[in-house]
Design a protein around this motif. Structure first.
Motif, PDB file in Angstrom:
ATOM      1  N   ASP A   1      41.763 -12.807 -36.931  1.00 52.57           N
ATOM      2  CA  ASP A   1      42.838 -11.837 -36.810  1.00 52.57           C
ATOM      3  C   ASP A   1      43.644 -11.813 -38.105  1.00 52.57           C
ATOM      4  O   ASP A   1      44.137 -12.845 -38.563  1.00 52.57           O
ATOM      5  N   LYS A   2      43.764 -10.631 -38.696  1.00 56.12           N
ATOM      6  CA  LYS A   2      44.374 -10.489 -40.015  1.00 56.12           C
ATOM      7  C   LYS A   2      45.806 -11.002 -40.058  1.00 56.12           C
ATOM      8  O   LYS A   2      46.195 -11.758 -40.958  1.00 56.12           O
ATOM      9  N   ARG A   3      46.629 -10.610 -39.083  1.00 54.61           N
ATOM     10  CA  ARG A   3      48.046 -10.984 -39.100  1.00 54.61           C
ATOM     11  C   ARG A   3      48.229 -12.490 -38.914  1.00 54.61           C
ATOM     12  O   ARG A   3      48.990 -13.125 -39.645  1.00 54.61           O
ATOM     13  N   ASN A   4      47.542 -13.061 -37.943  1.00 50.51           N
ATOM     14  CA  ASN A   4      47.660 -14.503 -37.704  1.00 50.51           C
ATOM     15  C   ASN A   4      47.137 -15.312 -38.881  1.00 50.51           C
ATOM     16  O   ASN A   4      47.687 -16.359 -39.237  1.00 50.51           O
ATOM     17  N   PHE A   5      46.050 -14.818 -39.479  1.00 48.13           N
ATOM     18  CA  PHE A   5      45.474 -15.516 -40.621  1.00 48.13           C
ATOM     19  C   PHE A   5      46.473 -15.585 -41.772  1.00 48.13           C
ATOM     20  O   PHE A   5      46.726 -16.648 -42.337  1.00 48.13           O
ATOM     21  N   SER A   6      47.060 -14.434 -42.120  1.00 43.98           N
ATOM     22  CA  SER A   6      48.014 -14.383 -43.231  1.00 43.98           C
ATOM     23  C   SER A   6      49.225 -15.261 -42.956  1.00 43.98           C
ATOM     24  O   SER A   6      49.693 -15.994 -43.836  1.00 43.98           O
ATOM     25  N   ARG A   7      49.749 -15.196 -41.733  1.00 41.84           N
ATOM     26  CA  ARG A   7      50.927 -15.991 -41.384  1.00 41.84           C
ATOM     27  C   ARG A   7      50.647 -17.486 -41.523  1.00 41.84           C
ATOM     28  O   ARG A   7      51.438 -18.222 -42.108  1.00 41.84           O
ATOM     29  N   LYS A   8      49.532 -17.918 -40.985  1.00 41.50           N
ATOM     30  CA  LYS A   8      49.198 -19.330 -41.037  1.00 41.50           C
ATOM     31  C   LYS A   8      48.927 -19.787 -42.456  1.00 41.50           C
ATOM     32  O   LYS A   8      49.349 -20.870 -42.872  1.00 41.50           O
ATOM     33  N   LEU A   9      48.254 -18.961 -43.224  1.00 39.77           N
ATOM     34  CA  LEU A   9      47.927 -19.319 -44.601  1.00 39.77           C
ATOM     35  C   LEU A   9      49.187 -19.453 -45.451  1.00 39.77           C
ATOM     36  O   LEU A   9      49.351 -20.426 -46.201  1.00 39.77           O
ATOM     37  N   LEU A  10      50.109 -18.503 -45.331  1.00 39.52           N
ATOM     38  CA  LEU A  10      51.334 -18.548 -46.127  1.00 39.52           C
ATOM     39  C   LEU A  10      52.232 -19.709 -45.717  1.00 39.52           C
ATOM     40  O   LEU A  10      53.015 -20.219 -46.528  1.00 39.52           O
ATOM     41  N   SER A  11      52.115 -20.151 -44.469  1.00 38.28           N
ATOM     42  CA  SER A  11      52.950 -21.261 -43.990  1.00 38.28           C
ATOM     43  C   SER A  11      52.572 -22.598 -44.632  1.00 38.28           C
ATOM     44  O   SER A  11      53.333 -23.550 -44.561  1.00 38.28           O
TER      45      SER A  11
ATOM     46  N   LEU B   1      45.126 -32.460 -51.836  1.00 35.80           N
ATOM     47  CA  LEU B   1      43.683 -32.265 -51.937  1.00 35.80           C
ATOM     48  C   LEU B   1      42.908 -33.030 -50.880  1.00 35.80           C
ATOM     49  O   LEU B   1      41.963 -32.523 -50.284  1.00 35.80           O
ATOM     50  N   TYR B   2      43.292 -34.274 -50.633  1.00 42.49           N
ATOM     51  CA  TYR B   2      42.546 -35.090 -49.667  1.00 42.49           C
ATOM     52  C   TYR B   2      43.386 -35.460 -48.449  1.00 42.49           C
ATOM     53  O   TYR B   2      43.081 -36.399 -47.731  1.00 42.49           O
ATOM     54  N   LYS B   3      44.447 -34.690 -48.237  1.00 47.27           N
ATOM     55  CA  LYS B   3      45.266 -34.907 -47.050  1.00 47.27           C
ATOM     56  C   LYS B   3      44.906 -33.873 -45.995  1.00 47.27           C
ATOM     57  O   LYS B   3      44.288 -32.862 -46.275  1.00 47.27           O
ATOM     58  N   ILE B   4      45.311 -34.149 -44.767  1.00 48.09           N
ATOM     59  CA  ILE B   4      45.061 -33.185 -43.694  1.00 48.09           C
ATOM     60  C   ILE B   4      45.873 -31.924 -43.958  1.00 48.09           C
ATOM     61  O   ILE B   4      47.075 -31.962 -44.171  1.00 48.09           O
ATOM     62  N   PHE B   5      45.211 -30.797 -43.952  1.00 47.10           N
ATOM     63  CA  PHE B   5      45.798 -29.499 -44.245  1.00 47.10           C
ATOM     64  C   PHE B   5      46.349 -28.904 -42.949  1.00 47.10           C
ATOM     65  O   PHE B   5      45.827 -29.159 -41.877  1.00 47.10           O
ATOM     66  N   SER B   6      47.376 -28.094 -43.056  1.00 44.11           N
ATOM     67  CA  SER B   6      47.982 -27.525 -41.847  1.00 44.11           C
ATOM     68  C   SER B   6      47.197 -26.329 -41.297  1.00 44.11           C
ATOM     69  O   SER B   6      47.497 -25.832 -40.226  1.00 44.11           O
ATOM     70  N   LEU B   7      46.213 -25.849 -42.029  1.00 44.04           N
ATOM     71  CA  LEU B   7      45.397 -24.741 -41.573  1.00 44.04           C
ATOM     72  C   LEU B   7      44.256 -25.309 -40.742  1.00 44.04           C
ATOM     73  O   LEU B   7      43.228 -25.708 -41.260  1.00 44.04           O
ATOM     74  N   ILE B   8      44.440 -25.356 -39.423  1.00 47.62           N
ATOM     75  CA  ILE B   8      43.477 -26.030 -38.545  1.00 47.62           C
ATOM     76  C   ILE B   8      42.813 -25.029 -37.624  1.00 47.62           C
ATOM     77  O   ILE B   8      43.468 -24.213 -36.993  1.00 47.62           O
ATOM     78  N   ILE B   9      41.522 -25.104 -37.530  1.00 49.33           N
ATOM     79  CA  ILE B   9      40.746 -24.234 -36.669  1.00 49.33           C
ATOM     80  C   ILE B   9      40.166 -25.072 -35.546  1.00 49.33           C
ATOM     81  O   ILE B   9      39.531 -26.089 -35.790  1.00 49.33           O
ATOM     82  N   THR B  10      40.397 -24.663 -34.311  1.00 50.45           N
ATOM     83  CA  THR B  10      39.909 -25.446 -33.183  1.00 50.45           C
ATOM     84  C   THR B  10      38.399 -25.301 -33.063  1.00 50.45           C
ATOM     85  O   THR B  10      37.860 -24.215 -33.256  1.00 50.45           O
ATOM     86  N   PRO B  11      37.672 -26.372 -32.784  1.00 47.97           N
ATOM     87  CA  PRO B  11      36.222 -26.304 -32.719  1.00 47.97           C
ATOM     88  C   PRO B  11      35.696 -25.443 -31.581  1.00 47.97           C
ATOM     89  O   PRO B  11      34.586 -24.941 -31.639  1.00 47.97           O
ATOM     90  N   ASP B  12      36.501 -25.267 -30.526  1.00 43.11           N
ATOM     91  CA  ASP B  12      36.018 -24.524 -29.356  1.00 43.11           C
ATOM     92  C   ASP B  12      35.974 -23.020 -29.586  1.00 43.11           C
ATOM     93  O   ASP B  12      34.981 -22.358 -29.294  1.00 43.11           O
ATOM     94  N   HIS B  13      37.034 -22.468 -30.132  1.00 40.23           N
ATOM     95  CA  HIS B  13      37.060 -21.009 -30.256  1.00 40.23           C
ATOM     96  C   HIS B  13      37.372 -20.539 -31.672  1.00 40.23           C
ATOM     97  O   HIS B  13      37.502 -19.342 -31.900  1.00 40.23           O
ATOM     98  N   LEU B  14      37.474 -21.454 -32.637  1.00 37.46           N
ATOM     99  CA  LEU B  14      37.629 -21.089 -34.034  1.00 37.46           C
ATOM    100  C   LEU B  14      38.728 -20.061 -34.245  1.00 37.46           C
ATOM    101  O   LEU B  14      38.532 -19.015 -34.855  1.00 37.46           O
ATOM    102  N   GLN B  15      39.896 -20.371 -33.740  1.00 39.06           N
ATOM    103  CA  GLN B  15      41.038 -19.490 -33.953  1.00 39.06           C
ATOM    104  C   GLN B  15      42.148 -20.299 -34.593  1.00 39.06           C
ATOM    105  O   GLN B  15      42.259 -21.499 -34.395  1.00 39.06           O
ATOM    106  N   PHE B  16      42.981 -19.618 -35.376  1.00 39.43           N
ATOM    107  CA  PHE B  16      44.111 -20.293 -35.978  1.00 39.43           C
ATOM    108  C   PHE B  16      45.138 -20.616 -34.896  1.00 39.43           C
ATOM    109  O   PHE B  16      45.470 -19.786 -34.070  1.00 39.43           O
ATOM    110  N   LEU B  17      45.621 -21.849 -34.915  1.00 40.24           N
ATOM    111  CA  LEU B  17      46.595 -22.279 -33.922  1.00 40.24           C
ATOM    112  C   LEU B  17      47.949 -21.620 -34.193  1.00 40.24           C
ATOM    113  O   LEU B  17      48.272 -21.303 -35.309  1.00 40.24           O
TER     114      LEU B  17
END
Length: 235
Positions: free
Chosen positions: A176-186, A219-235
């Motif tokens: 989803d374009k809007r959710n993707f942009s919001r999560k990425l900028l965060s 670079l090697y820390k956990i990133f806040s952009l997380i995709i769930t393995p079940d449905h591959l959607q941005f949280l």
């Protein structure tokens, strides 16, 4: 009791090189130049010399076959099935690389006829190289979800639609374009530029740059952009 002689086992390196051209995720392949499987498509590979580490060997082999140097290269997995190579017992250590195709276009050597293939249209590969690519795709998806390392695939300045195209290609879904942009900028990793790419529309899309300081810190820390393995959607 006499000690048994150590078995002769050859150690090889195979490099899975992912590239992004702004719209498509691609894989770099070469045609094998000797038997068995001569003239069939293959990953970049070679053997480890006695006087070098496996990391040094991966850098040397990638440079020899493609001309590429200074790219992101990470050890992936060891493939050691007994009959994976039909010639002799060979253990292969696979590495994967991430590059922006445009950035390294001039650097790429054609001596070994290396060619880019869209990830969805990769030909059948020799030995167990298909399995290596699948393993690398899984690692890339993991990296894209948890770490900012996938920005190695992007040019110095890029648009949000370009980043989304990259993520869509990696996961083979349409986010989803809007959710993707919001999560990425965060994430706070991007710097907005006062410049637009108007190639796609009159309105255009703003260019962004990666905040290199924050990138290196995370670079090697956990990133806040997380995709769930079940449905591959941005949280």
């Amino acid at each position: 009791m006499k000690n048994k002689a150590a078995p002769h086992i050859t150690v090889a390196i195979d490099c899975i090189v992912f590239g992004f051209d702004g719209s498509d995720l691609k894989l770099l392949l070469v045609k094998r130049g000797f038997n068995p499987e001569m003239n069939k498509w293959s990953l970049m590979g070679g053997f480890v010399n006695e006087d070098e580490s496996v990391d040094d060997a991966s850098t040397r082999i990638l440079n020899k076959l493609t001309g590429l140097h200074g790219v992101y290269l990470e050890q992936l997995h060891t493939f050691g099935a007994v009959k994976r190579d039909t010639t002799e017992r060979t253990i292969s250590i696979a590495y994967f690389a991430l590059i922006d195709i445009a950035k390294y276009k001039q650097q790429l050597s054609h001596d070994y006829h290396a060619e880019w293939f869209p990830i969805k249209n990769v030909p059948s590969l020799i030995f167990d190289h298909d399995a290596m690519v699948e393993e690398a795709k899984k690692r890339l998806q993991y990296k894209a979800a948890l770490h900012p390392i996938v920005f190695e695939l992007l040019p110095e300045k890029f648009t949000l639609p370009q980043i989304q195209s990259m993520y869509d290609a990696i996961y083979e879904v349409n986010f989803d374009k809007r959710n993707f942009s919001r999560k990425l900028l965060s994430t706070g990793l991007l710097i907005k530029l006062n410049e637009k790419d108007k190639a796609g529309s009159k309105k255009g899309a703003f260019y962004y740059m990666l905040d290199k300081e924050k990138y290196n810190e995370n670079l090697y820390k956990i990133f806040s952009l997380i995709i769930t393995p079940d449905h591959l959607q941005f949280l």
